[in-house]
Design a protein around this motif. Structure first.
Motif, short mmCIF file in Angstrom:
data_model
loop_
_atom_site.label_atom_id
_atom_site.label_comp_id
_atom_site.label_asym_id
_atom_site.label_seq_id
_atom_site.Cartn_x
_atom_site.Cartn_y
_atom_site.Cartn_z
N ALA A 128 17.45 -7.04 -48.99
CA ALA A 128 17.01 -7.75 -47.79
C ALA A 128 18.02 -8.85 -47.46
CB ALA A 128 15.63 -8.36 -48.01
N LEU A 129 18.49 -8.86 -46.24
CA LEU A 129 19.43 -9.87 -45.76
C LEU A 129 18.72 -10.82 -44.81
CD1 LEU A 129 22.50 -7.60 -44.93
CD2 LEU A 129 21.98 -8.74 -47.08
N TYR A 130 19.10 -12.09 -44.88
CA TYR A 130 18.53 -13.10 -43.98
C TYR A 130 19.54 -13.50 -42.91
CZ TYR A 130 14.09 -13.94 -46.19
OH TYR A 130 12.79 -13.78 -46.63
N GLY A 131 19.13 -13.35 -41.65
CA GLY A 131 19.96 -13.85 -40.58
C GLY A 131 20.05 -15.37 -40.63
N ARG A 132 18.90 -15.97 -40.89
CA ARG A 132 18.82 -17.40 -41.12
C ARG A 132 17.57 -17.68 -41.94
NH1 ARG A 132 16.97 -19.68 -35.12
NH2 ARG A 132 14.72 -19.59 -35.49
N VAL A 133 17.51 -18.83 -42.56
CA VAL A 133 16.33 -19.21 -43.32
C VAL A 133 15.46 -20.17 -42.51
CG1 VAL A 133 15.47 -20.25 -45.46
CG2 VAL A 133 17.55 -18.86 -45.50
N VAL A 134 16.09 -21.17 -41.88
CA VAL A 134 15.37 -22.11 -41.02
C VAL A 134 16.08 -22.19 -39.67
CG1 VAL A 134 14.46 -23.50 -42.92
CG2 VAL A 134 16.69 -24.07 -41.93
N ASP A 135 15.37 -22.72 -38.69
CA ASP A 135 15.94 -22.92 -37.37
C ASP A 135 17.01 -24.00 -37.46
OD1 ASP A 135 16.49 -23.51 -34.70
OD2 ASP A 135 14.41 -23.18 -34.07
N LEU A 136 18.22 -23.65 -37.12
CA LEU A 136 19.33 -24.59 -37.25
C LEU A 136 19.21 -25.79 -36.33
CD1 LEU A 136 22.35 -22.12 -37.55
CD2 LEU A 136 20.83 -22.99 -39.34
N ARG A 137 18.42 -25.67 -35.27
CA ARG A 137 18.28 -26.78 -34.32
C ARG A 137 17.53 -27.97 -34.93
NH1 ARG A 137 15.51 -23.39 -29.62
NH2 ARG A 137 14.39 -22.71 -31.53
N GLY A 138 16.68 -27.71 -35.90
CA GLY A 138 15.90 -28.80 -36.47
C GLY A 138 16.24 -29.10 -37.92
N ARG A 139 17.39 -28.66 -38.38
CA ARG A 139 17.74 -28.83 -39.78
C ARG A 139 18.21 -30.25 -40.07
NH1 ARG A 139 23.54 -25.66 -40.40
NH2 ARG A 139 24.52 -26.55 -38.57
N SER A 140 18.18 -30.58 -41.33
CA SER A 140 18.69 -31.88 -41.78
C SER A 140 20.21 -31.94 -41.64
CB SER A 140 18.31 -32.08 -43.25
OG SER A 140 19.07 -33.12 -43.84
N PRO A 141 20.77 -33.13 -41.38
CA PRO A 141 22.23 -33.28 -41.37
C PRO A 141 22.87 -32.91 -42.71
CG PRO A 141 21.19 -35.19 -40.39
CD PRO A 141 20.09 -34.39 -41.01
N LEU A 142 22.06 -32.90 -43.78
CA LEU A 142 22.58 -32.53 -45.10
C LEU A 142 22.61 -31.02 -45.31
CD1 LEU A 142 20.73 -35.23 -47.26
CD2 LEU A 142 23.09 -35.29 -46.42
N ASP A 143 21.97 -30.30 -44.42
CA ASP A 143 21.87 -28.84 -44.54
C ASP A 143 23.05 -28.21 -43.79
OD1 ASP A 143 21.27 -26.16 -44.47
OD2 ASP A 143 19.18 -26.43 -43.90
N HIS A 144 23.97 -27.63 -44.53
CA HIS A 144 25.19 -27.06 -43.93
C HIS A 144 25.16 -25.54 -43.87
CE1 HIS A 144 26.94 -31.03 -43.92
NE2 HIS A 144 26.73 -31.17 -45.22
N SER A 145 23.97 -24.97 -43.80
CA SER A 145 23.87 -23.52 -43.72
C SER A 145 24.29 -23.04 -42.34
CB SER A 145 22.45 -23.07 -44.02
OG SER A 145 21.58 -23.47 -42.98
N ARG A 146 24.31 -21.73 -42.16
CA ARG A 146 24.72 -21.14 -40.90
C ARG A 146 23.85 -19.94 -40.61
NH1 ARG A 146 28.31 -16.53 -41.73
NH2 ARG A 146 28.33 -16.04 -43.96
N GLN A 147 23.86 -19.49 -39.38
CA GLN A 147 23.24 -18.23 -39.04
C GLN A 147 24.28 -17.13 -39.24
OE1 GLN A 147 20.45 -18.17 -35.97
NE2 GLN A 147 20.71 -16.01 -35.44
N VAL A 148 23.93 -16.10 -39.96
CA VAL A 148 24.88 -15.04 -40.25
C VAL A 148 25.11 -14.22 -38.98
CG1 VAL A 148 25.41 -13.04 -41.69
CG2 VAL A 148 24.09 -14.94 -42.63
N PRO A 149 26.35 -14.09 -38.52
CA PRO A 149 26.62 -13.34 -37.29
C PRO A 149 26.26 -11.86 -37.42
CG PRO A 149 28.52 -14.68 -37.93
CD PRO A 149 27.56 -14.69 -39.09
N SER A 150 25.82 -11.29 -36.31
CA SER A 150 25.42 -9.88 -36.32
C SER A 150 26.56 -8.96 -36.75
CB SER A 150 24.92 -9.47 -34.93
OG SER A 150 23.75 -10.18 -34.59
N ASP A 151 27.78 -9.27 -36.32
CA ASP A 151 28.89 -8.38 -36.68
C ASP A 151 29.17 -8.41 -38.17
OD1 ASP A 151 29.89 -10.95 -36.67
OD2 ASP A 151 31.71 -10.49 -35.57
N GLU A 152 28.90 -9.53 -38.82
CA GLU A 152 29.07 -9.63 -40.26
C GLU A 152 28.02 -8.78 -40.98
OE1 GLU A 152 28.70 -13.19 -43.56
OE2 GLU A 152 29.67 -13.68 -41.66
N ILE A 153 26.79 -8.81 -40.47
CA ILE A 153 25.71 -8.00 -41.04
C ILE A 153 26.02 -6.52 -40.87
CG2 ILE A 153 23.27 -7.39 -40.82
CD1 ILE A 153 22.79 -10.31 -39.90
#
Length: 255
Positions: A128-153
């Motif tokens: 199972a792959l996650y496109g994202r775990v949380v909505d990046l618009r409301g994330r903490s400034p300490l959270d440096h995750s990203r949304q995985v691009p569709s072409d990468e998937i």
């Protein structure tokens, strides 16, 4: 009947979650009429050694395996993941491996991603792959995750002709074409907006035969997911595919 493809227990370091435990998850499932669920530990995202979270998860759900099916989380950049993956599958009977590259410091185009997917398939595990775990618009400034691009998937999927994958909390992907194209089963987690309109739009891309109910609780509330599915203008047979049949088909261990 509802089977949930996308649930969590544990803690999120950037905000307080009102519910965190197995008991909390089971109560939420009961309140929303969810019979069974795939579950992983949020600690698996943040521990340096993700396998310690798998060990904890196994202990936490072992008395509730009639309803909760534990999913492994491993980081293929961490030494010893091959041994840990075998333990998850062979000793702890975890049928699904969740990959979280956006928190574990690699891309799906890296060789480590292909290696761990190959190893999981050899052990008859679903990946199972996650496109994202949380909505990046409301994330903490300490959270440096990203949304995985569709072409990468898609790039990773194409390396495994004929394989079956789960795609969770992601924008809908068009089915890959071809005689031996990978089969992609997506959950509804990122389609709950518009009181069902989001899923209806998603069905223009992902067919009813490849869509699974996914709430992402306890990381998010479940009610929007229930409302969205209930408002769909589909036949009972079509809704049943989304609510439990498709997940049961690809993860028969859920029962």
């Amino acid at each position: 009947m509802i089977y949930d493809a996308d649930t969590w227990i544990g803690y999120w370091p950037y905000r307080r979650l009102p519910y965190t435990s197995v008991a909390d998850l089971l109560r939420q499932m009961d309140s929303h009429g969810i019979e069974k669920a795939l579950v992983a530990s949020l600690q698996g995202i943040f521990y340096m050694d993700s396998h310690e979270a798998n060990r904890e998860l196994y202990q936490q759900v072992r008395r509730h395996r009639d309803r909760l099916v534990p999913c492994a989380i491993l980081n293929p950049t961490y030494f010893g993941w091959e041994r840990d993956l075998k333990q998850c599958r062979e000793e702890w009977s975890m049928p699904v491996l969740r990959l979280i590259p956006q928190y574990h410091g690699y891309k799906l185009t890296d060789s480590v991603a292909e290696e761990i997917v190959s190893a999981a398939h050899e052990l008859k595990m679903r990946v199972a792959l996650y496109g994202r775990v949380v909505d990046l618009r409301g994330r903490s400034p300490l959270d440096h995750s990203r949304q995985v691009p569709s072409d990468e998937i898609i790039s990773l999927f194409k390396k495994f002709p004929g394989a079956t994958f789960m795609l969770l909390n992601s924008t809908p992907l068009k089915p890959l074409r071809g005689k031996n194209a990978p089969k992609i089963y997506q959950d509804t987690a990122l389609m709950h907006g518009g009181f069902g309109a989001g899923i209806e739009n998603g069905l223009k891309t992902c067919t009813v035969d490849r869509l699974m109910f996914g709430s992402t609780m306890l990381l998010r509330y479940c009610q929007p997911a229930i409302i969205a599915v209930n408002r769909l203008k589909l036949t009972k047979s079509q809704k049943d595919k989304i609510l439990f049949k498709n997940l049961k088909r690809i993860v028969p261990e859920i029962g």
